[in-house]
Design a protein around this motif. Structure first.
Motif, mmCIF file in Angstrom:
data_model
loop_
_atom_site.group_PDB
_atom_site.id
_atom_site.type_symbol
_atom_site.label_atom_id
_atom_site.label_comp_id
_atom_site.label_asym_id
_atom_site.label_seq_id
_atom_site.Cartn_x
_atom_site.Cartn_y
_atom_site.Cartn_z
ATOM 1 N N SER A 10 63.584 -41.643 50.429
ATOM 2 C CA SER A 10 62.445 -42.170 50.559
ATOM 3 C C SER A 10 61.049 -41.454 50.759
ATOM 4 O O SER A 10 61.625 -40.932 51.697
ATOM 5 N N GLU A 11 60.265 -42.246 50.691
ATOM 6 C CA GLU A 11 58.827 -41.202 51.427
ATOM 7 C C GLU A 11 58.675 -41.839 52.288
ATOM 8 O O GLU A 11 58.162 -42.972 52.625
ATOM 9 N N PRO A 12 59.133 -41.472 53.392
ATOM 10 C CA PRO A 12 58.456 -41.561 54.730
ATOM 11 C C PRO A 12 57.972 -42.654 55.165
ATOM 12 O O PRO A 12 58.450 -43.118 56.686
ATOM 13 N N ASP A 13 56.956 -41.923 55.607
ATOM 14 C CA ASP A 13 55.174 -42.616 55.729
ATOM 15 C C ASP A 13 55.684 -44.084 55.021
ATOM 16 O O ASP A 13 54.650 -44.775 56.028
ATOM 17 N N PHE A 14 56.518 -44.495 54.241
ATOM 18 C CA PHE A 14 55.951 -45.806 53.801
ATOM 19 C C PHE A 14 57.251 -47.093 54.504
ATOM 20 O O PHE A 14 58.500 -45.861 54.901
ATOM 21 N N ASP A 15 57.201 -48.050 55.158
ATOM 22 C CA ASP A 15 57.902 -49.061 56.010
ATOM 23 C C ASP A 15 58.288 -49.736 54.681
ATOM 24 O O ASP A 15 57.961 -50.912 54.018
ATOM 25 N N LEU A 16 60.058 -48.926 54.615
ATOM 26 C CA LEU A 16 60.653 -50.205 53.445
ATOM 27 C C LEU A 16 60.742 -51.435 53.469
ATOM 28 O O LEU A 16 60.832 -51.804 55.096
ATOM 29 N N ASP A 17 60.740 -52.729 52.868
ATOM 30 C CA ASP A 17 60.661 -54.174 53.112
ATOM 31 C C ASP A 17 59.846 -53.884 54.659
ATOM 32 O O ASP A 17 59.813 -55.399 55.223
ATOM 33 N N ASN A 18 58.503 -53.736 54.460
ATOM 34 C CA ASN A 18 57.655 -53.758 55.645
ATOM 35 C C ASN A 18 58.200 -53.899 57.146
ATOM 36 O O ASN A 18 57.962 -54.823 57.900
ATOM 37 N N LEU A 19 59.817 -53.146 57.022
ATOM 38 C CA LEU A 19 60.218 -52.741 58.366
ATOM 39 C C LEU A 19 59.808 -51.049 58.748
ATOM 40 O O LEU A 19 60.629 -50.193 57.701
ATOM 41 N N PRO A 20 60.284 -50.269 59.806
ATOM 42 C CA PRO A 20 60.107 -49.436 59.719
ATOM 43 C C PRO A 20 61.632 -48.522 59.455
ATOM 44 O O PRO A 20 61.686 -48.151 60.339
ATOM 45 N N LYS A 21 61.253 -48.603 58.710
ATOM 46 C CA LYS A 21 63.096 -47.471 58.194
ATOM 47 C C LYS A 21 62.907 -46.726 57.202
ATOM 48 O O LYS A 21 61.619 -46.699 56.002
ATOM 49 N N PHE A 22 63.470 -45.996 56.252
ATOM 50 C CA PHE A 22 63.817 -44.789 55.012
ATOM 51 C C PHE A 22 64.957 -44.659 54.756
ATOM 52 O O PHE A 22 65.813 -45.147 55.630
ATOM 53 N N PHE A 23 64.775 -44.237 53.549
ATOM 54 C CA PHE A 23 66.683 -43.953 53.533
ATOM 55 C C PHE A 23 66.307 -42.042 53.516
ATOM 56 O O PHE A 23 65.509 -41.836 53.262
ATOM 57 N N ILE A 24 68.212 -42.592 53.152
ATOM 58 C CA ILE A 24 68.973 -40.725 53.016
ATOM 59 C C ILE A 24 69.536 -41.527 52.489
ATOM 60 O O ILE A 24 70.409 -41.960 52.303
ATOM 61 N N ASP A 25 69.807 -40.056 52.208
ATOM 62 C CA ASP A 25 71.460 -39.967 50.482
ATOM 63 C C ASP A 25 72.347 -38.844 51.295
ATOM 64 O O ASP A 25 72.030 -37.801 50.987
ATOM 65 N N THR A 26 73.272 -39.567 51.789
ATOM 66 C CA THR A 26 74.382 -39.222 52.237
ATOM 67 C C THR A 26 75.557 -40.215 52.149
ATOM 68 O O THR A 26 75.192 -41.227 52.478
ATOM 69 N N ALA A 27 76.657 -38.781 52.493
ATOM 70 C CA ALA A 27 78.286 -40.059 52.126
ATOM 71 C C ALA A 27 78.735 -40.502 53.864
ATOM 72 O O ALA A 27 79.121 -39.745 54.291
ATOM 73 N N THR A 28 77.552 -41.013 54.690
ATOM 74 C CA THR A 28 78.331 -42.043 55.662
ATOM 75 C C THR A 28 79.687 -42.943 55.595
ATOM 76 O O THR A 28 79.717 -43.260 54.665
ATOM 77 N N ARG A 29 80.035 -43.011 57.371
ATOM 78 C CA ARG A 29 81.089 -43.879 56.581
ATOM 79 C C ARG A 29 80.861 -44.763 58.112
ATOM 80 O O ARG A 29 80.187 -44.286 59.021
ATOM 81 N N GLU A 30 81.874 -45.902 57.706
ATOM 82 C CA GLU A 30 81.717 -46.809 59.720
ATOM 83 C C GLU A 30 82.495 -45.772 60.878
ATOM 84 O O GLU A 30 82.973 -45.117 60.763
ATOM 85 N N GLY A 31 81.618 -46.458 61.500
ATOM 86 C CA GLY A 31 81.598 -45.216 62.889
ATOM 87 C C GLY A 31 80.253 -44.483 62.768
ATOM 88 O O GLY A 31 80.484 -44.043 64.527
ATOM 89 N N MET A 32 79.735 -44.649 62.058
ATOM 90 C CA MET A 32 78.369 -43.178 62.564
ATOM 91 C C MET A 32 77.184 -44.509 63.254
ATOM 92 O O MET A 32 75.998 -44.153 62.985
ATOM 93 N N SER A 33 77.427 -44.957 62.856
ATOM 94 C CA SER A 33 76.211 -46.732 63.710
ATOM 95 C C SER A 33 75.958 -46.038 64.394
ATOM 96 O O SER A 33 76.332 -46.211 65.342
ATOM 97 N N GLY A 34 74.588 -46.257 65.109
ATOM 98 C CA GLY A 34 73.686 -45.692 65.930
ATOM 99 C C GLY A 34 73.271 -44.214 66.120
ATOM 100 O O GLY A 34 73.660 -43.776 66.965
ATOM 101 N N SER A 35 73.361 -43.385 64.903
ATOM 102 C CA SER A 35 74.228 -41.869 65.014
ATOM 103 C C SER A 35 72.520 -41.092 65.285
ATOM 104 O O SER A 35 71.807 -41.788 64.684
ATOM 105 N N PRO A 36 71.761 -39.977 66.107
ATOM 106 C CA PRO A 36 71.155 -39.464 65.819
ATOM 107 C C PRO A 36 70.828 -39.254 64.343
ATOM 108 O O PRO A 36 72.246 -38.146 64.115
ATOM 109 N N VAL A 37 69.901 -38.622 63.861
ATOM 110 C CA VAL A 37 69.219 -38.273 62.218
ATOM 111 C C VAL A 37 68.425 -37.529 62.354
ATOM 112 O O VAL A 37 67.214 -37.168 63.428
#
Length: 274
Positions: free
Chosen positions: A178-205
């Motif tokens: 997604s366009e990273p300068d936009f705040d999705l849902d009016n929150l400071p976040k963006f989307f990435i396309d990746t096959a992540t799984r549980e246990g990765m919550s809190g990972s640096p990107v």
């Protein structure tokens, strides 16, 4: 056994066990972040509260709420002298029990404006006697590359508790979706396309760009970088929807949100009282 660590950023994340007393509730990821002279442990709000950051429902099937974390991090690394010229080291891992409450009050800070809606927290943290590197450490040679859709990203964590050996992280590759300068849902976040799984919550990107690169604020050839450059982009907190959703979109909270949490130092409400 001496081994060579080929990437400095493998020293950034570390595995956390989410606990209630002696009961194991889950596995997550955390890392350190340095802002001015303050170092904080950064992980997800849902890792420390045990609740979904949007619905506030308890995540554990037995309705258990965590009250401590067990941190697994490297210490006392000695250079291997047996092979001349080899960048090998001996790794020793330590476990540290971190109580999430002091006198009944949570020790973590949440976002000063959006509170639990931003799924990230900061906890004052010392890196003494560890070989961990802050996610934004100068020695990682990071650059202010311009974030944009399609740019490669790497999520460093522990999918389903798996490690890359010696408790080092797994590197999961993806791209900014997604366009990273936009705040999705009016929150400071963006989307990435990746096959992540549980246990990765809190990972640096980290975002990565190769070739001819003009960093933010650069004016042209004189400021350009030729080769490969990386930038800390934020903290991963999970996928959009559940496994049946199958969008394979991950949520990344921006670095600015982490800085705002540290600057605000806003205490959270006890998860036992929500």
């Amino acid at each position: 056994m001496p081994i060579a660590i080929r990437e400095k950023m493998s020293w950034v994340p570390f595995q956390i066990e989410i606990m209630f007393e002696n009961e194991h509730l889950g596995i997550g990821t955390a890392f350190a972040y340095l802002y001015e002279d303050k170092t904080c442990l950064i992980t997800n709000w849902h890792n420390v509260s045990g609740r979904n950051s949007e619905t506030l429902k308890v995540i554990n099937k037995e309705a258990a709420i965590p009250n401590k974390l067990i941190l697994h991090y490297p210490i006392d690394m000695d250079e291997d002298k047996s092979t001349p010229g080899a960048p090998a080291r001996i790794i020793v891992w330590n476990s540290f029990e971190l109580n999430l409450y002091e006198d009944g009050e949570p020790i973590w800070y949440e976002h000063p404006i959006h509170r639990n809606k931003v799924d990230a927290v900061a906890i004052p943290f010392s890196l003494e006697a560890s070989n961990l590197k802050p996610a934004n450490a100068e020695e990682l040679d990071l650059e202010s590359i311009i974030l944009r859709p399609s740019l490669d990203v790497y999520v460093l964590g522990y999918p389903r508790g798996m490690t890359g050996g010696a408790k080092l992280p797994i590197w999961k590759r993806g791209s900014i979706a997604s366009e990273p300068d936009f705040d999705l849902d009016n929150l400071p976040k963006f989307f990435i396309d990746t096959a992540t799984r549980e246990g990765m919550s809190g990972s640096p990107v980290y975002a990565q760009q190769s070739g001819y690169i003009v960093p933010e604020g650069g004016a042209g050839v004189d400021d350009a970088i030729f080769g490969e450059a990386r930038r800390f982009a934020g903290i991963y907190s999970g996928r959009v929807g559940d496994d049946t959703f199958k969008a394979q979109l991950g949520i990344v909270w921006k670095e600015d949100a982490i800085v705002e949490i540290i600057l605000g130092s806003e205490p959270s409400i006890s998860s036992f009282e929500i």
